[in-house]
Write a protein that holds these residues in place. Structure first.
Motif, mmCIF file in Angstrom:
data_model
loop_
_atom_site.group_PDB
_atom_site.id
_atom_site.type_symbol
_atom_site.label_atom_id
_atom_site.label_comp_id
_atom_site.label_asym_id
_atom_site.label_seq_id
_atom_site.Cartn_x
_atom_site.Cartn_y
_atom_site.Cartn_z
ATOM 1 N N ARG A 1 -3.840 0.650 -2.891
ATOM 2 C CA ARG A 1 -2.974 -0.481 -3.232
ATOM 3 C C ARG A 1 -2.924 -0.669 -4.752
ATOM 4 O O ARG A 1 -3.943 -0.494 -5.428
ATOM 5 C CB ARG A 1 -3.505 -1.767 -2.604
ATOM 6 C CG ARG A 1 -3.599 -1.710 -1.099
ATOM 7 C CD ARG A 1 -4.086 -3.045 -0.568
ATOM 8 N NE ARG A 1 -4.453 -2.979 0.816
ATOM 9 C CZ ARG A 1 -3.615 -3.166 1.833
ATOM 10 N NH1 ARG A 1 -2.343 -3.407 1.597
ATOM 11 N NH2 ARG A 1 -4.043 -3.108 3.074
ATOM 12 N N ASP B 1 -8.643 0.471 -0.874
ATOM 13 C CA ASP B 1 -8.888 -0.682 -0.003
ATOM 14 C C ASP B 1 -9.723 -0.244 1.201
ATOM 15 O O ASP B 1 -9.248 -0.195 2.341
ATOM 16 C CB ASP B 1 -7.569 -1.306 0.429
ATOM 17 C CG ASP B 1 -7.754 -2.649 1.104
ATOM 18 O OD1 ASP B 1 -8.907 -3.117 1.208
ATOM 19 O OD2 ASP B 1 -6.738 -3.226 1.531
ATOM 20 N N PRO C 1 -5.990 2.900 2.618
ATOM 21 C CA PRO C 1 -4.833 2.543 1.789
ATOM 22 C C PRO C 1 -5.191 2.493 0.312
ATOM 23 O O PRO C 1 -6.286 2.063 -0.065
ATOM 24 C CB PRO C 1 -4.444 1.142 2.286
ATOM 25 C CG PRO C 1 -5.092 0.997 3.615
ATOM 26 C CD PRO C 1 -6.328 1.840 3.565
ATOM 27 N N ALA D 1 0.856 -1.190 0.000
ATOM 28 C CA ALA D 1 0.000 0.000 0.000
ATOM 29 C C ALA D 1 0.890 1.237 0.000
ATOM 30 O O ALA D 1 1.185 1.798 1.045
ATOM 31 C CB ALA D 1 -0.922 -0.003 1.213
#
Length: 88
Positions: free
Chosen positions: A41, A69, A39, A18
């Motif tokens: 990613r 995320d 995060p 991330a």
């Protein structure tokens, strides 16, 4: 600090999975010593096949496709975030 600003992930151990954090905290609680972040990613780390859902939208961040995320949302100390690297 502004809502939807992007920051480099300050945690060395999780940065590869991330690399970025998106600040989603409302200005109504801006006086807290933490920020709510989600995060970002890289898409290549999606753990399922098919299209991302509304919960995991794909966004372009610094030329790389990343998914948000959302289930991994958390609070981080304000002083850990460093400089903003972009905004959505």
């Amino acid at each position: 600090m502004a809502r939807f600003d992007i920051y480099a992930n300050p945690d060395i151990e999780t940065r590869k999975l991330a690399p970025y954090l998106l600040d989603v905290q409302s200005a109504h609680v801006g006086i807290l010593p933490t920020r709510i972040v989600i995060p970002l990613r890289p898409v290549r780390h999606l753990a399922f096949f098919g299209k991302p859902s509304d919960l995991l939208p794909v966004l372009e961040v610094h030329g790389e496709e990343c998914f948000l995320d959302t289930p991994a949302m958390s609070a981080v100390p304000l002083n850990a975030l460093g400089e903003c690297t972009g905004s959505l």
